[in-house]
Design a protein around this motif. Structure first.
Motif, PDB file in Angstrom:
ATOM      1  N   ALA A 100       0.823  -1.206   0.000  1.00  0.00           N
ATOM      2  CA  ALA A 100       0.000   0.000   0.000  1.00  0.00           C
ATOM      3  C   ALA A 100       0.862   1.263   0.000  1.00  0.00           C
ATOM      4  O   ALA A 100       0.530   2.253  -0.624  1.00  0.00           O
ATOM      5  N   GLN A 101       1.988   1.205   0.723  1.00  0.00           N
ATOM      6  CA  GLN A 101       2.815   2.404   0.875  1.00  0.00           C
ATOM      7  C   GLN A 101       3.800   2.605  -0.273  1.00  0.00           C
ATOM      8  O   GLN A 101       4.138   3.743  -0.599  1.00  0.00           O
ATOM      9  N   GLY A 102       4.288   1.545  -0.837  1.00  0.00           N
ATOM     10  CA  GLY A 102       5.302   1.677  -1.875  1.00  0.00           C
ATOM     11  C   GLY A 102       6.668   1.970  -1.278  1.00  0.00           C
ATOM     12  O   GLY A 102       6.883   1.831  -0.071  1.00  0.00           O
ATOM     13  N   ILE A 103       7.585   2.400  -2.134  1.00  0.00           N
ATOM     14  CA  ILE A 103       8.960   2.655  -1.708  1.00  0.00           C
ATOM     15  C   ILE A 103       9.016   3.853  -0.774  1.00  0.00           C
ATOM     16  O   ILE A 103       8.351   4.856  -1.002  1.00  0.00           O
ATOM     17  N   GLU A 104       9.804   3.715   0.293  1.00  0.00           N
ATOM     18  CA  GLU A 104       9.983   4.817   1.229  1.00  0.00           C
ATOM     19  C   GLU A 104      11.470   5.130   1.351  1.00  0.00           C
ATOM     20  O   GLU A 104      12.314   4.395   0.815  1.00  0.00           O
ATOM     21  N   LYS A 140       5.665  -1.380 -10.365  1.00  0.00           N
ATOM     22  CA  LYS A 140       6.243  -0.433 -11.316  1.00  0.00           C
ATOM     23  C   LYS A 140       7.324   0.419 -10.619  1.00  0.00           C
ATOM     24  O   LYS A 140       8.392   0.654 -11.182  1.00  0.00           O
ATOM     25  N   GLU A 141       7.037   0.818  -9.398  1.00  0.00           N
ATOM     26  CA  GLU A 141       8.027   1.590  -8.629  1.00  0.00           C
ATOM     27  C   GLU A 141       9.319   0.806  -8.465  1.00  0.00           C
ATOM     28  O   GLU A 141      10.423   1.321  -8.649  1.00  0.00           O
ATOM     29  N   ILE A 142       9.141  -0.464  -8.100  1.00  0.00           N
ATOM     30  CA  ILE A 142      10.331  -1.282  -7.845  1.00  0.00           C
ATOM     31  C   ILE A 142      11.155  -1.436  -9.129  1.00  0.00           C
ATOM     32  O   ILE A 142      12.391  -1.408  -9.103  1.00  0.00           O
ATOM     33  N   MET A 143      10.423  -1.561 -10.258  1.00  0.00           N
ATOM     34  CA  MET A 143      11.134  -1.712 -11.527  1.00  0.00           C
ATOM     35  C   MET A 143      11.789  -0.391 -11.945  1.00  0.00           C
ATOM     36  O   MET A 143      12.956  -0.347 -12.320  1.00  0.00           O
ATOM     37  N   ASP A 144      11.010   0.706 -11.839  1.00  0.00           N
ATOM     38  CA  ASP A 144      11.506   2.000 -12.324  1.00  0.00           C
ATOM     39  C   ASP A 144      12.599   2.577 -11.425  1.00  0.00           C
ATOM     40  O   ASP A 144      13.611   3.068 -11.897  1.00  0.00           O
ATOM     41  N   VAL A 145      12.358   2.527 -10.139  1.00  0.00           N
ATOM     42  CA  VAL A 145      13.274   3.219  -9.225  1.00  0.00           C
ATOM     43  C   VAL A 145      14.427   2.322  -8.795  1.00  0.00           C
ATOM     44  O   VAL A 145      15.567   2.768  -8.698  1.00  0.00           O
ATOM     45  N   LEU A 146      14.128   1.042  -8.530  1.00  0.00           N
ATOM     46  CA  LEU A 146      15.177   0.165  -8.011  1.00  0.00           C
ATOM     47  C   LEU A 146      15.836  -0.659  -9.119  1.00  0.00           C
ATOM     48  O   LEU A 146      16.875  -1.280  -8.886  1.00  0.00           O
ATOM     49  N   PRO A 406       4.514  12.777  -1.172  1.00  0.00           N
ATOM     50  CA  PRO A 406       3.608  13.030  -2.306  1.00  0.00           C
ATOM     51  C   PRO A 406       3.942  14.413  -2.866  1.00  0.00           C
ATOM     52  O   PRO A 406       4.259  15.335  -2.104  1.00  0.00           O
ATOM     53  N   SER A 407       3.859  14.577  -4.178  1.00  0.00           N
ATOM     54  CA  SER A 407       4.376  15.809  -4.775  1.00  0.00           C
ATOM     55  C   SER A 407       3.618  17.049  -4.313  1.00  0.00           C
ATOM     56  O   SER A 407       4.137  18.155  -4.401  1.00  0.00           O
ATOM     57  N   ASP A 431       7.524   8.644  -9.159  1.00  0.00           N
ATOM     58  CA  ASP A 431       6.502   8.430 -10.188  1.00  0.00           C
ATOM     59  C   ASP A 431       5.763   9.761 -10.325  1.00  0.00           C
ATOM     60  O   ASP A 431       6.252  10.788  -9.864  1.00  0.00           O
ATOM     61  N   SER A 432       4.573   9.728 -10.921  1.00  0.00           N
ATOM     62  CA  SER A 432       3.916  11.004 -11.183  1.00  0.00           C
ATOM     63  C   SER A 432       3.390  11.664  -9.901  1.00  0.00           C
ATOM     64  O   SER A 432       3.121  12.846  -9.877  1.00  0.00           O
ATOM     65  N   THR A 433       3.276  10.879  -8.814  1.00  0.00           N
ATOM     66  CA  THR A 433       2.684  11.459  -7.609  1.00  0.00           C
ATOM     67  C   THR A 433       3.683  11.637  -6.476  1.00  0.00           C
ATOM     68  O   THR A 433       3.389  12.286  -5.493  1.00  0.00           O
ATOM     69  N   ARG A 434       4.883  11.018  -6.592  1.00  0.00           N
ATOM     70  CA  ARG A 434       5.792  11.097  -5.460  1.00  0.00           C
ATOM     71  C   ARG A 434       7.179  11.566  -5.858  1.00  0.00           C
ATOM     72  O   ARG A 434       7.661  11.235  -6.938  1.00  0.00           O
ATOM     73  N   VAL A 435       7.782  12.333  -4.948  1.00  0.00           N
ATOM     74  CA  VAL A 435       9.116  12.852  -5.238  1.00  0.00           C
ATOM     75  C   VAL A 435      10.070  12.543  -4.102  1.00  0.00           C
ATOM     76  O   VAL A 435       9.653  12.310  -2.974  1.00  0.00           O
ATOM     77  N   ASN A 436      11.351  12.530  -4.437  1.00  0.00           N
ATOM     78  CA  ASN A 436      12.413  12.379  -3.444  1.00  0.00           C
ATOM     79  C   ASN A 436      13.197  13.683  -3.452  1.00  0.00           C
ATOM     80  O   ASN A 436      13.877  13.997  -4.418  1.00  0.00           O
TER      81      ASN A 436
END
Lengths: 591, 360
Positions: A100-104, A140-146, A406-407, A431-436
């Motif tokens: 539910a939370q995704g990458i942190e 998708k996060e795991i693939m794109d970011v990691l 969240p952005s 992704d489109s909704t979250r930033v680091n």
């Protein structure tokens, strides 16, 4: 050795690491479902309460003819040293991400640590049973970011056990067996140690080469200390005594070791019988980042406090302390911690497990001070800051902080970091909704109130991680607090000059509410050198009397007096002013 | 010297601030209660000569006349000394000629009336009644029948009360020429109506101003401020209450009463069922010599004249300054040493707990 797998689970806090560990224990038959205490690896009360794992624990499991060693790791940024120890004992890691939370922030930090240790990594999406799980998005996060492939990602639920048998198969298939060492000399890594009142120091070890047998003479390579192995064993998770730990095995050894300083976490153990010349590499000893003074409220508890710290240090290589004297607080210890949570936990354990009432002074970072004579010194206690005229410049530690939000929170985060003297570095889109968002921030600001502010600025949606970057020169000053005209050394702080006035006001105000009225008026002042920048006054106590006291009231009224007297016992005398212990943390409170 | 306190735990109405042991008056319960009171007295009283007797409550005057007769019959058991003092607490509403005659004929020579205030708002807050002309008439009645020692209770520090309101009350109280005034600030005790309603105390500063005003005003009218909260005209100090502050022993009889006999301090049960079953003492403790001396200090320093060092030595065979840290407190002007007495600096009487805390 081919049938041994040593692995750990790494995850952001609350992503379900401990629950998943429980399920693995259950499915491998290590424990019965009925005797299952939730989250068996988190054995300290404090860990359970805070939902985090502080101490490491290793469990031996048997599955399909393989021996698996699950090594638990702490999940908080303060404990990256402990994470590094457990990672060095492993060959692989399960990287757990909440469905539910995704990458942190800590998912990333942990992944980098694991990659640096050359581990095989299995990405796992946990909590897929949650109603708000969004598996495709997290995948998708795991693939794109990691940068993992879709077919590498496993889906599990620690709660229901779904996907856990497949995960166990993947551990066997995808994690390498322990590496062969260049020679067969005995080398065992100490990745944890704890003190048992009956058996002395017990060291958790991973044997990297050679073997350890009962009766062997152990040599601690960094100190040269020698002990005979009296007992050794593994946790399954129940304790099982054994006679031998061979290459690749994980277990514990004890040898009536009483001198706690000789068993250092991170050190290599070898044996007299099969002595190695070189210790294992790969350990990165961490230096404390935050210092605070710890004092017993009752002066006669000094020895007890010393003993408590010594015992805590047994399990905690990162805790450092040395005796310190304060005019206001008497005899105590200057203690170094990895971070604020670490500090909180140590203080709480001293209170709870050792039953010692303590006062902790406000935490300080380590400042590097260049003197006018060219000399450079380190200062971790504001009281020891040299006189202004002798100082050429003061630098303070900065951290590289990454904040995942969240952005929609970019604005508030920027505002907060700017307010905390941050230096903007970059923003990465997850992704489109979250930033680091990456900032450089003074560690002192993080120690002060950054966490609380971050939480309230982002309604708890931000995740945060940091690592020490470098030292930068800042316009810092030492601020003293005077109670009834006397400087209270334990309340001095180092503060940025621009913030001095507001901090001074805030501290004097909060002291005014924390210090009870005395029989005389008490001025509270904040000063820079001889210049007073803030002042509050505690007016004199006017009333403390038993208005009525007749035959029927006598015993009750006496009890009331006794209670008042009891309350006074916890007070510290600063000159002739009674000051409650909370007051010494007033520099921290910000409301 | 021997002293007796008797508790009558019945009231016809309950005041908002009261935390004493009390219940609504019910004649049947009161009747049985008196039977048990008699048993309790008979169990402990051994013919000692009694110097002071005090019937308090609750509201002793709430008893019906036949029950009053019953009570006074029970009290006949006590052998009274010459010059005894016998106090009876009255609610103003209960005073009438019939009652006064009964009290006078049963040897009562001191009356304490819970007036508390004449201000309508204060009375409303306390859930009490009092009328100036009515009280004046009733005091005349008491004096007519020979009860010439009258105490009035005065409360201050009621939420909303101003110094002006208090001044008016004090003026009216003085107009009544009482022999004795007891005064207290409102204390918000646990389990009272006002505590439950989360009522807050008035500011400390105002309360202290009020206290100082009372002390000054009453002194100017010839009252002797002889204890923290008590003021008397010449020779009208309460002998019974002084016994408490002199740390003397006393019997306490009745529900929730306390006593101090043969070195034991005891508290009676507040549970009427237990009391009826004869389980009188809920707790009792034999005091050590140290504790007795601590009580001596805690109670004795409530008297403005303080503690006589010679008397202390005669009582305990040790000098007070050897037991308690007197010297630094005298140096600090917390305590004053004069004419053989140690007493609290009158300027610090309202913070005397701070001083006691340094002593015991």
């Amino acid at each position: 050795m081919d049938h041994i797998r040593n692995f750990c689970i790494i995850a952001h806090i609350d992503h379900g690491k401990s629950t998943l560990a429980d399920r693995i224990l259950e499915i491998t038959g290590a424990i019965d479902k009925r005797e299952m205490k939730d989250q068996i690896l988190d054995s300290m009360d404090l860990e359970r309460e805070r939902g985090i794992t502080i101490k490491l624990n290793a469990v031996e499991l048997h599955y399909k003819g393989y021996t698996l060693h699950l090594i638990d790791t702490p999940g908080h940024v303060d404990f990256s040293y402990e994470v590094s120890r457990s990672l060095a004992a492993c060959d692989g890691a399960l990287l757990v991400v909440d469905a539910a939370q995704g990458i942190e922030a800590q998912t990333l930090a942990n992944l980098y640590l694991a990659l640096n240790n050359d581990l095989n990594i299995i990405p796992v999406i946990n909590k897929i049973d949650l109603p708000n799980a969004d598996v495709p998005k997290v995948k998708k996060e795991i693939m794109d970011v990691l940068g993992f492939r879709e077919d590498e990602i496993l889906l599990v639920s620690g709660k229901t056990g779904e996907g856990v048998p497949e995960l166990l198969d993947a551990i066997i298939e995808r994690i390498n067996p322990p590496k062969e060492y260049i020679d067969n000399k005995t080398r065992a890594l100490i990745f944890d140690s704890y003190f048992d009142s009956y058996r002395g120091v017990i060291a958790s070890v991973c044997v990297k080469s050679g073997e350890i047998k009962r009766g062997d003479m152990l040599i601690m390579m960094s100190t040269g200390a020698e002990y005979e192995v009296v007992e050794m064993g593994v946790n399954t998770p129940k304790e099982k005594l054994i006679d031998k730990l061979s290459t690749g095995s994980v277990g514990w050894v004890s040898g009536s070791i009483k001198t706690i300083d000789t068993v250092r976490v991170g050190d290599t153990i070898t044996t007299k019988e099969n002595r190695a010349d070189t210790p294992l590499s790969g350990y990165k000893a961490m230096k404390p980042m935050v210092y605070s003074g710890i004092y017993p409220i009752e002066p006669n508890k000094y020895e007890a406090l010393k003993e408590a710290l010594e015992k805590l240090k047994l399990n905690d290589a990162s805790l450092v302390f040395e005796p310190e004297t304060s005019e206001a607080l008497g005899f105590g210890f200057r203690c170094g911690f990895l971070g604020l949570l670490h500090m909180d936990i140590i203080e709480e354990r001293i209170r709870r497990e050792f039953n010692i009432d303590i006062i902790a002074t406000s935490p300080s970072v380590i400042y590097k001070v260049t003197l006018t004579n060219g000399e450079e010194i380190e200062v971790d206690n504001p009281c020891e800051m040299p006189d202004k005229v002798k100082i050429e410049s003061i630098s303070e530690p900065f951290v590289k902080a990454s904040i995942l939000v969240p952005s929609s929170y970019i604005g508030p985060i920027m505002e907060l970091c700017q307010d905390k003297r941050g230096i903007y570095k970059t923003t990465e889109y997850i992704d489109s909704t979250r930033v680091n968002i990456i900032y450089e921030l003074p560690l002192a600001e993080i120690v002060y109130d950054f966490f609380d502010k971050l939480k309230s600025y982002t309604k708890g949606y931000a995740s945060f991680d940091y690592e020490l970057s470098d030292y930068k020169v800042s316009n810092l000053v030492k601020m003293d607090i005077l109670i009834n005209g006397e400087v209270v050394d334990a309340l001095s702080i180092i503060v940025h000059k621009d913030a001095a006035y507001s901090r001074g006001m805030q501290i004097t105000k909060s002291l005014r509410t924390l210090i009870p009225r005395q029989l005389f008026e008490v001025p509270i002042q904040a000063s820079l050198g001889s210049k007073v920048i803030a002042r509050e006054t505690i007016s004199a106590m006017k009333k403390n009397v038993l208005a009525k006291c007749y035959g029927g009231d006598v015993t009750r009224k006496r009890k009331l007096l006794e209670k008042q007297k009891e309350g006074k016992k916890r007070m510290k005398m600063v000159g002739s002013v009674e000051v409650p212990p909370e007051a010494f943390l007033s520099v921290l409170s910000n409301n | 010297m021997n002293h007796v306190y008797i508790h009558i735990p019945f009231c016809k109405s309950i005041c908002s601030y009261c935390d004493f042991c009390k219940m609504f008056y019910d004649k049947n319960i009161a009747n049985t209660y008196l039977d048990n009171l008699k048993k309790e007295i008979e169990e402990y009283y051994e013919d000692e000569e009694i110097n002071t007797l005090y019937i308090g409550g609750g509201t002793p005057s709430s008893l019906d006349f036949d029950l009053l007769d019953k009570l006074f019959n029970i009290i006949k058991i006590f052998k009274l000394a010459d010059n005894y003092e016998f106090t009876f607490e009255c609610n103003p509403d209960d005073i009438n000629e019939f009652l006064v005659k009964k009290l006078a004929s049963n040897g009562i020579n001191r009356i304490s009336i819970g007036v508390e205030s004449f201000n309508k708002e204060k009375l409303k807050f306390m859930e009490r009644c009092a009328d100036f002309d009515d009280i004046r008439t009733k005091m005349n009645l008491l004096r007519y029948y020979g009860i010439n020692n009258i105490n009035l209770d005065l409360m201050y520090g009621i939420p909303g009360e101003t110094l002006e309101v208090l001044k008016k009350d004090v003026k009216l109280f003085l107009k009544l020429n009482p022999n004795h005034i007891s005064t207290y600030s409102l204390i918000i005790e646990d389990h009272t109506k006002i505590k439950i309603a989360n009522i807050q105390n008035i500011s400390e500063d105002l309360e202290v101003k009020m206290y100082e005003y009372i002390c000054k005003k009453l002194a100017s009218k010839g009252f002797n401020h002889y204890e923290v909260s008590n003021f008397a005209t010449k020779n009208y100090e309460s002998k019974h209450n002084l016994a408490y502050w002199n740390n003397e022993e006393y019997f306490g009889f009745g529900l929730g009463a306390s006593g101090y006999i043969n070195g034991f301090r005891y508290d009676n049960t507040r549970n009427i069922k237990e009391y009826t079953e004869g389980k009188y003492h809920a707790s009792e403790a034999l005091l050590s010599k140290r504790e007795v001396m601590e009580y001596e200090v805690m109670l004795g320093l409530r008297k403005m004249e303080g503690i006589n060092l010679q008397e202390f030595f005669d009582k305990y065979d040790v000098n007070m300054q050897e037991v308690f840290p007197i010297k630094p407190l005298v140096r600090n002007k917390d305590l004053i040493y004069k004419n053989g007495y140690i007493y609290i600096n009158p300027e610090k009487i309202y913070v005397m707990n701070e001083i006691l805390n340094k002593m015991i």
